[in-house]
Design a protein around this motif. Structure first.
Motif, PDB file in Angstrom:
ATOM      1  N   UNK A   1      -2.966  28.482 -63.792  1.00 51.14           N
ATOM      2  CA  UNK A   1      -2.512  29.555 -64.687  1.00 51.14           C
ATOM      3  C   UNK A   1      -1.935  30.685 -63.842  1.00 51.14           C
ATOM      4  N   UNK A   2      -0.609  30.822 -63.911  1.00 47.63           N
ATOM      5  CA  UNK A   2       0.085  31.783 -63.058  1.00 47.63           C
ATOM      6  C   UNK A   2       0.666  32.947 -63.834  1.00 47.63           C
ATOM      7  N   UNK A   3       1.076  33.964 -63.090  1.00 51.68           N
ATOM      8  CA  UNK A   3       1.801  35.104 -63.658  1.00 51.68           C
ATOM      9  C   UNK A   3       3.137  35.211 -62.938  1.00 51.68           C
ATOM     10  N   UNK A   4       4.215  35.322 -63.723  1.00 50.01           N
ATOM     11  CA  UNK A   4       5.550  35.535 -63.166  1.00 50.01           C
ATOM     12  C   UNK A   4       6.215  36.682 -63.912  1.00 50.01           C
ATOM     13  N   UNK A   5       7.289  37.204 -63.319  1.00 49.01           N
ATOM     14  CA  UNK A   5       8.036  38.319 -63.907  1.00 49.01           C
ATOM     15  C   UNK A   5       9.495  37.906 -64.104  1.00 49.01           C
ATOM     16  N   UNK A   6      10.234  38.641 -64.932  1.00 46.52           N
ATOM     17  CA  UNK A   6      11.656  38.323 -65.110  1.00 46.52           C
ATOM     18  C   UNK A   6      12.423  38.403 -63.787  1.00 46.52           C
ATOM     19  N   UNK A   7      13.519  37.683 -63.688  1.00 44.20           N
ATOM     20  CA  UNK A   7      14.344  37.756 -62.475  1.00 44.20           C
ATOM     21  C   UNK A   7      14.743  39.191 -62.154  1.00 44.20           C
ATOM     22  N   UNK A   8      14.801  39.483 -60.859  1.00 40.40           N
ATOM     23  CA  UNK A   8      15.250  40.779 -60.324  1.00 40.40           C
ATOM     24  C   UNK A   8      14.243  41.908 -60.545  1.00 40.40           C
ATOM     25  N   UNK A   9      13.008  41.578 -60.903  1.00 40.00           N
ATOM     26  CA  UNK A   9      11.975  42.622 -60.929  1.00 40.00           C
ATOM     27  C   UNK A   9      11.771  43.126 -59.507  1.00 40.00           C
ATOM     28  N   UNK A  10      11.724  44.454 -59.291  1.00 41.64           N
ATOM     29  CA  UNK A  10      11.620  44.990 -57.930  1.00 41.64           C
ATOM     30  C   UNK A  10      10.404  44.459 -57.169  1.00 41.64           C
ATOM     31  N   UNK A  11      10.616  44.201 -55.882  1.00 40.76           N
ATOM     32  CA  UNK A  11       9.559  43.656 -55.030  1.00 40.76           C
ATOM     33  C   UNK A  11       8.327  44.563 -55.004  1.00 40.76           C
ATOM     34  N   UNK A  12       8.537  45.882 -55.057  1.00 44.27           N
ATOM     35  CA  UNK A  12       7.408  46.810 -55.020  1.00 44.27           C
ATOM     36  C   UNK A  12       6.488  46.600 -56.219  1.00 44.27           C
TER      37      UNK A  12
END
Length: 333
Positions: A262-273
């Protein structure tokens, strides 16, 4: 004096343009920064129904994060199409860290090898962290299947091909691919009965409508403890400390391993910080003894680690399940 006036006009124009640009920059929306994040509610989309492990694990983590951040962390169940509908919603959301996706493998590492066209590119999500893993296991209805070990079941299947029915959560789901992996390695044949989700599949198994099912331990183990189902083997690489008497599939079928994660991901181009902050805070959550206790009740083991570890793990999972899909010639019906 009059001779210098024309030279002033270009300079004045340059100054006016510069001031206009500065004004526009001052009013432009600034990208999200980790130091400010989060300053309002965060939404985590779960692309599967409430009540299962895919829903329970992110809720446990979200509750801790909401206390850590002092902001609501809301779980939104957006189901359908083996997780693709919820995943597509997050994919096209603003890349600011306020809409995240929490999911088991299908929409992140499996569906791109099953669906001819998706409304998103799973490889473009920003990986954040894998929260936990739950081993899959082989369950049987004790009234339908008399075998008490994996070897006995395999022998029966070889002598009675296509006689045993196997429930899955649906075409292309982890339970389906795990059953296909079993058939490949054991050189046997099951009759596939796809359901729409884990809960109805389990109901079918409990009712005796189907004979066997590969499912994660988190939901099904209590049914074993109640005597309603029989647990044949677990699909972890080693025996589980909590179930030392239950053999692994690999003890009979070398190399067999299948875990739900069970993972968590973010939309493309979300800032690395932002990615790094969420990763660090989820890892902090996973280190909390009370949270580990809650996960243990779901038969889940914490995973965690860096963004780089998460990215590498997901890439490996794409390759592993793509090989199963190709070898078993799985096609969506």
């Amino acid at each position: 004096m009059h001779g210098s006036a024309p030279a002033l006009f270009p300079a004045c124009r340059k100054l006016a343009v510069l001031m206009l640009l500065l004004a526009l920059y001052a009013h432009a929306p600034t990208p999200a920064r980790a130091g400010d994040y989060p300053d309002h509610a965060v939404k985590i989309v779960v692309p599967f129904p409430a009540g299962g492990t895919a829903d329970a694990i992110p809720r446990i983590v979200a509750d801790w994060l909401s206390r850590k951040w002092g902001q609501p962390v809301i779980i939104e169940n957006r189901t359908g199409a083996a997780g693709n509908i919820g995943a597509e919603q997050v994919y096209h959301s603003a890349p600011d860290g306020y809409t995240l996706l929490s999911s088991p493998p299908p929409p992140l590492v499996i569906n791109q090898n099953l669906y001819p066209k998706l409304g998103f590119d799973p490889t473009k999500f920003e990986p954040i962290v894998v929260m936990a893993q739950v081993p899959n296991a082989l369950f049987v209805n004790p009234n339908n299947v008399k075998a008490s070990s994996l070897a006995e079941l395999i022998e029966y299947l070889r002598n009675n091909p296509d006689k045993i029915t196997c429930a899955t959560q649906g075409n292309g789901t982890t339970s389906h691919l795990t059953s296909e992996l079993f058939q490949l390695l054991a050189k046997v044949k099951l009759r596939h009965i796809p359901y729409r989700g884990s809960a109805p599949a389990l109901q079918g198994l409990l009712a005796g409508d189907v004979d066997v099912m590969f499912d994660n331990l988190g939901v099904s183990l209590p049914l074993v403890q109640a005597g309603k189902l029989k647990l044949i083997a677990v699909a972890s690489s080693e025996r589980l400390p909590a179930l030392p008497d239950v053999p692994t599939m690999a003890e009979t079928l070398q190399g067999f391993e299948a875990v739900a994660w069970y993972g968590i991901v973010a939309p493309p181009r979300t800032p690395k910080e932002i990615i790094d902050k969420i990763n660090a805070d989820v890892n902090e959550a996973l280190r909390q003894p009370e949270l580990q206790d809650q996960l243990r009740k779901l038969s889940a083991g914490t995973f965690g680690g860096s963004v780089e570890k998460t990215s590498g793990y997901m890439r490996g999972e794409v390759d592993r399940w793509a090989a199963v899909i190709k070898s078993a010639n799985i096609e969506l019906q």
